[in-house]
Design a protein around this motif. Structure first.
Motif, PDB file in Angstrom:
ATOM      1  N   LEU B 102      79.647  69.224 -14.335  1.00 56.11           N
ATOM      2  CA  LEU B 102      79.661  69.655 -15.734  1.00 56.11           C
ATOM      3  C   LEU B 102      80.785  69.007 -16.533  1.00 56.11           C
ATOM      4  O   LEU B 102      80.619  68.708 -17.708  1.00 56.11           O
ATOM      5  N   LEU B 103      81.940  68.820 -15.899  1.00 57.00           N
ATOM      6  CA  LEU B 103      83.129  68.435 -16.660  1.00 57.00           C
ATOM      7  C   LEU B 103      83.511  66.963 -16.530  1.00 57.00           C
ATOM      8  O   LEU B 103      84.353  66.483 -17.281  1.00 57.00           O
ATOM      9  N   MET B 104      82.937  66.282 -15.542  1.00 52.28           N
ATOM     10  CA  MET B 104      83.387  64.913 -15.299  1.00 52.28           C
ATOM     11  C   MET B 104      82.238  63.919 -15.373  1.00 52.28           C
ATOM     12  O   MET B 104      81.156  64.187 -14.889  1.00 52.28           O
ATOM     13  N   ARG B 105      82.546  62.793 -15.962  1.00 49.86           N
ATOM     14  CA  ARG B 105      81.622  61.664 -15.899  1.00 49.86           C
ATOM     15  C   ARG B 105      82.453  60.407 -15.718  1.00 49.86           C
ATOM     16  O   ARG B 105      83.633  60.490 -15.425  1.00 49.86           O
ATOM     17  N   ARG B 106      81.811  59.247 -15.899  1.00 46.44           N
ATOM     18  CA  ARG B 106      82.501  58.001 -15.675  1.00 46.44           C
ATOM     19  C   ARG B 106      83.760  57.920 -16.522  1.00 46.44           C
ATOM     20  O   ARG B 106      83.712  58.141 -17.731  1.00 46.44           O
ATOM     21  N   ARG B 107      84.867  57.650 -15.901  1.00 43.84           N
ATOM     22  CA  ARG B 107      86.168  57.435 -16.548  1.00 43.84           C
ATOM     23  C   ARG B 107      86.848  58.710 -17.053  1.00 43.84           C
ATOM     24  O   ARG B 107      87.898  58.617 -17.682  1.00 43.84           O
ATOM     25  N   THR B 108      86.277  59.895 -16.787  1.00 41.99           N
ATOM     26  CA  THR B 108      87.009  61.131 -17.104  1.00 41.99           C
ATOM     27  C   THR B 108      88.336  61.112 -16.341  1.00 41.99           C
ATOM     28  O   THR B 108      88.360  60.832 -15.142  1.00 41.99           O
ATOM     29  N   ILE B 109      89.411  61.390 -17.036  1.00 43.31           N
ATOM     30  CA  ILE B 109      90.730  61.403 -16.397  1.00 43.31           C
ATOM     31  C   ILE B 109      90.936  62.746 -15.698  1.00 43.31           C
ATOM     32  O   ILE B 109      90.798  63.805 -16.320  1.00 43.31           O
ATOM     33  N   VAL B 110      91.241  62.696 -14.413  1.00 41.59           N
ATOM     34  CA  VAL B 110      91.523  63.913 -13.656  1.00 41.59           C
ATOM     35  C   VAL B 110      92.871  63.754 -12.956  1.00 41.59           C
ATOM     36  O   VAL B 110      93.046  62.865 -12.123  1.00 41.59           O
ATOM     37  N   TYR B 111      93.815  64.606 -13.342  1.00 39.54           N
ATOM     38  CA  TYR B 111      95.145  64.591 -12.728  1.00 39.54           C
ATOM     39  C   TYR B 111      95.117  65.481 -11.490  1.00 39.54           C
ATOM     40  O   TYR B 111      94.667  66.620 -11.554  1.00 39.54           O
ATOM     41  N   VAL B 112      95.564  64.941 -10.377  1.00 36.11           N
ATOM     42  CA  VAL B 112      95.557  65.706  -9.119  1.00 36.11           C
ATOM     43  C   VAL B 112      96.887  65.512  -8.413  1.00 36.11           C
ATOM     44  O   VAL B 112      97.539  64.473  -8.569  1.00 36.11           O
ATOM     45  N   GLU B 113      97.292  66.520  -7.654  1.00 35.64           N
ATOM     46  CA  GLU B 113      98.483  66.346  -6.839  1.00 35.64           C
ATOM     47  C   GLU B 113      98.288  65.148  -5.908  1.00 35.64           C
ATOM     48  O   GLU B 113      97.172  64.887  -5.445  1.00 35.64           O
ATOM     49  N   ASN B 114      99.367  64.452  -5.630  1.00 34.59           N
ATOM     50  CA  ASN B 114      99.314  63.293  -4.747  1.00 34.59           C
ATOM     51  C   ASN B 114     100.350  63.478  -3.623  1.00 34.59           C
ATOM     52  O   ASN B 114     101.544  63.406  -3.885  1.00 34.59           O
ATOM     53  N   PRO B 115      99.887  63.797  -2.399  1.00 33.82           N
ATOM     54  CA  PRO B 115      98.511  63.860  -1.897  1.00 33.82           C
ATOM     55  C   PRO B 115      97.761  65.103  -2.374  1.00 33.82           C
ATOM     56  O   PRO B 115      98.355  66.061  -2.848  1.00 33.82           O
ATOM     57  N   THR B 116      96.433  65.037  -2.201  1.00 33.47           N
ATOM     58  CA  THR B 116      95.570  66.163  -2.559  1.00 33.47           C
ATOM     59  C   THR B 116      94.510  66.333  -1.475  1.00 33.47           C
ATOM     60  O   THR B 116      94.456  65.565  -0.509  1.00 33.47           O
ATOM     61  N   PHE B 117      93.632  67.331  -1.630  1.00 36.50           N
ATOM     62  CA  PHE B 117      92.647  67.585  -0.586  1.00 36.50           C
ATOM     63  C   PHE B 117      91.483  66.609  -0.727  1.00 36.50           C
ATOM     64  O   PHE B 117      90.757  66.601  -1.717  1.00 36.50           O
ATOM     65  N   VAL B 118      91.310  65.791   0.286  1.00 37.29           N
ATOM     66  CA  VAL B 118      90.347  64.692   0.245  1.00 37.29           C
ATOM     67  C   VAL B 118      88.913  65.168   0.009  1.00 37.29           C
ATOM     68  O   VAL B 118      88.130  64.478  -0.634  1.00 37.29           O
TER      69      VAL B 118
END
Lengths: 374, 374
Positions: B102-118
Motif C-alpha cells: 500500500l505504501l511503497m512503490r518504485r523509488r519510495t524512500i524507506v529509512y531503516v535501522e542499519n542493520p535491520t531485519f532481513v
C-alpha cells in the motif's frame, strides 16, 4: 480505483442477519464439512507432533502435506505431479495474489472470461494489469474471439476457470480446451487455471493442467475441507516455482496448524469421503436451481450451468435495488455488474447453491420471482 | 535481485538435523508455548461455534478476536485502541507485506535501522523501495543522523523495531523516541513500528504508538502463543485502515480456525500467563548469552542488547565459512551480512536465544569461541 470492495462482501454486509435464502455465499454446503473429522485430526496431530504444529511454517509448505497432496491431486484431479512442484498457499485467493505479484505489472495484458470472478481479479487490477474480457457462451470462453483479441493486444496471460466457471457455471468444451492450449502455444501466452470445483462433480471434463504441463494450476481444499483452514496450492515448475517459494516467504501466511490438519485429513481419506458426498449432493442442488429458474423465471438464465456452485441471471432491473428489496424477504444474492470487464451490466446477478440448504432452493427462487415480477 | 532467500532460511537448510546449539531461530522458547491450552481452546471453540470455525474469514478479521485484542493491547502494550482500528493479518510478516504494497512503490524512500531485519525488508525491496540505512549504537538508531539523511533524501517512511531490535537487541532510548517522533512530524515521515518483543520483557520502555497515535503499529501473537498460528495485526486508522481491510481481501490469508483459537486463548488469559513466564525466562536467557560472550568472546558483541531475542557479533572471519564449520559441531546461527543496507559486512552474525534451551547457551558460545579462535 485500484482497491475496492467485493460485491460479495458488500451484499453480505447489507444483510447481517435474517437471511433465509443465501444465494450469495461461495462457501461449501455446511452439511458436507467434516467438522468431526477435523476434531479427530487435531487430536492425532497434537499427539503425534506436539509443539511442532505451532512452529514457523517452512518454505513452500509442510513437506508431509505436499507429498500427501501430490497423491490427492493425482487421484481426485487426474494430474500427475512431483510434490516439489506443489507450493502451499493460504488459500487459492492467496495463490492468485502472489502469482499476480510475480507475473503482472502495469499494463500487463491479462485475458479473462467476461464475466469473471470479481475477487480473483482484484489483485491483478491492483498490480495495474490491463484486463481484456473474452466473450463467453454455454461452452465457455469463445477461443476464436480470444485469438482475435490476442492478435490485437498481443501476448499476455490467460486467467481462466475452465471447469464449472464462476460466475456462469459453464465448462469449457474439450474442443475449445484444445484450441485454447494451441493458441497459448502459438502466441506465447501463459495460462493460469483456477480450479476450485472440478473435484466436486463427477464427469467435469479434464483440467487444462492434465492436458498440458505448462499450465499454472491453482487449487484449493476450501470447498472440500473448509474455507477457514486457508489451504490452497499452486502447481508449477522451474523458475516460477522457485520465485513462488521465495515470495511466499514475504508473508508465509499458511498456518502450520492448518497445514498439519489438512495433511492428516488427506492421509485418512477424509477428503475422498467428502468428494463422494459432494458428487451426490451438488449436482442435485444445481439441478434444483436450474429447474426452479426454468419454472419461475424462465428467461432469466444467461448461461446454462454444467457444474460448480453458480448460475448467472438477467434480473431485468438494477440488481442492487432488487437485492435491497430481496433482503426484506430474507433472500441474498450477488449483483453481477462487477463481474464484467469494461461493461456496465447492472441488471445481472450471481446465484450460488454452495451453502444454501437444498430444500430452500425452490422456495428461494419463487420468492425471487415474486420480487422480480413486481 | 528483487527476490532472494532469507539467510535465516538458508542457514537452517544447511543443517537439517543434528543441531544442538540453535542460535539461528527467531521462534519462541518451546517450553513457553501453551500447547495444552491450545488443545483446550480447540475443544471450547469446537463446542461453542461448530462449523463456523472453518467458515470463510470476514473482512478485517474476526470481530470477537479484534475486541479481545483491543483489551490485550491495552493491558500488555499500554496502547489504547478501538477494536475497529485493529486489522487482523496472517502474522506480522504478512502485515508488513501488505503495508509495503500500500505504501511503497518504485523509488519510495524507506529509512531503516542499519542493520535491520532481513526478512521484513524483503517485501519492501520487492516493491522497489529505496532503503536508506540509519546508523545505530547502543541507544538504537542515531536520530540526528536520520534527520541529516532526511534532509538529503527527502520525505518517506521509517521502518523501525524500536524496542528489542532485531538483530542487535538494543532499544531506542526515550530521548531518541521523542526526537524520532519530532522528526517525523517536522518532515512528514510515516513511521511503521514493528514490535514483536516488547511484551516479552518487563520494563522495555514505551512503544512509539503509545506516544503518538499517527504511528502505524505492527504486532503479533507469534512469540507468545505460537508462530504457526499465523496471527498478527496492524493498528492504524482512517484511509490506511480502510485500504488495509480491502487489500487484506486480496488473499484473506488469516485462518478462521486460528483466529478463533487466539480469541479463546486471549479470553481465558493464557497470553498473560505466558507473558509472566516470558518475563522470568527471556531476561535470564539473554543475560546468559551476554555473560557467555563476555567470558569466551570478549570483543565480539557489536551492540549491548537490552531485550528481545538477539545479539549481533563480529565474527572476525567470513560468517558463512564459520557457519559451515560450526554446523559440524552442532551449532547454528545466521550470518549477518544481509542484515546490512548497502554495506558488505561478511564478518558478522546474529545469535538468537529464542528457542535454544537456557542450559545450552553457555556451552554453545564456548563451542563457537573454539571455532572462531581456530
Amino acid at each position: 480505483m485500484r482497491l475496492y470492495w467485493s460485491p460479495v462482501e458488500l451484499a453480505s454486509r447489507l444483510a447481517r442477519r435474517g437471511v433465509r435464502y443465501n444465494f450469495a455465499s461461495g462457501a461449501p454446503d455446511p452439511g458436507l464439512l467434516p467438522i468431526n473429522e477435523i476434531r479427530r485430526s487435531f487430536e492425532r496431530i497434537y499427539e503425534k507432533y506436539g509443539a511442532a504444529v505451532i512452529a514457523y511454517p517452512g518454505a513452500g509448505g509442510l513437506r508431509e502435506l505436499r507429498i500427501e497432496l501430490s497423491r490427492y491431486i493425482n487421484k481426485a484431479l487426474n494430474i500427475r505431479v512431483d510434490w516439489r512442484n506443489i507450493i502451499i498457499t493460504a488459500g487459492a485467493q492467496h495463490a492468485i495474489k502472489i502469482l499476480s505479484q510475480l507475473l503482472m505489472r502495469r499494463r500487463t495484458i491479462v485475458y479473462v472470461e467476461n464475466p469473471t470472478f470479481v475477487e480473483t481479479i482484484a489483485p491483478m487490477k491492483f498490480q495495474g494489469a490491463r484486463l481484456i474480457g473474452i466473450p463467453m457462451d454455454d461452452e465457455g470462453m469463445n477461443t476464436h474471439k480470444l485469438e482475435n483479441l490476442v492478435r490485437n493486444y498481443g501476448p499476455g496471460i490467460v486467467y481462466t476457470v475452465p471447469n464449472c466457471h464462476n460466475p456462469t457455471g459453464v465448462s469449457l468444451s474439450s474442443d475449445r480446451k484444445r484450441h485454447l492450449l494451441e493458441i497459448a502455444e502459438k502466441h506465447g501466452l501463459k495460462i493460469i487455471e483456477d480450479d476450485p470445483y472440478t473435484s466436486l462433480y463427477p464427469n467435469t471434463g479434464q483440467t487444462l493442467k492434465s492436458m498440458n504441463n505448462d499450465v499454472i494450476y491453482v487449487g484449493t481444499l476450501s470447498k472440500i475441507l473448509g474455507p477457514g483452514l486457508r489451504i490452497g496450492f499452486v502447481i508449477t515448475s522451474g523458475k516460477l516455482r522457485n520465485d513462488l517459494e521465495k515470495i511466499e516467504q514475504h508473508d508465509f501466511a499458511a498456518s502450520t496448524l492448518t497445514q498439519y490438519l489438512v495433511y492428516d485429513l488427506l492421509r485418512r481419506g477424509v477428503a475422498y469421503d467428502v468428494i463422494q458426498k459432494a458428487h451426490e449432493l451438488y449436482p442435485r442442488k444445481l439441478r434444483e436451481l436450474i429447474e426452479s429458474l426454468d419454472e419461475y423465471l424462465p428467461s432469466a438464465l444467461m448461461y446454462r450451468p454444467s457444474c460448480g456452485f453458480y448460475a448467472f441471471i438477467n434480473t431485468k432491473a438494477n440488481a442492487w435495488n432488487l437485492l435491497r428489496r430481496g433482503i426484506k424477504q430474507g433472500i441474498l444474492f450477488v449483483p453481477g455488474n462487477k463481474f464484467f470487464i469494461n461493461e456496465n451490466r447492472p441488471n445481472t446477478a450471481r446465484l450460488s447453491i454452495g451453502s444454501i440448504g437444498i430444500n430452500l432452493i425452490r422456495d428461494g427462487i419463487k420468492v425471487l420471482s415474486v420480487i422480480m415480477n413486481n
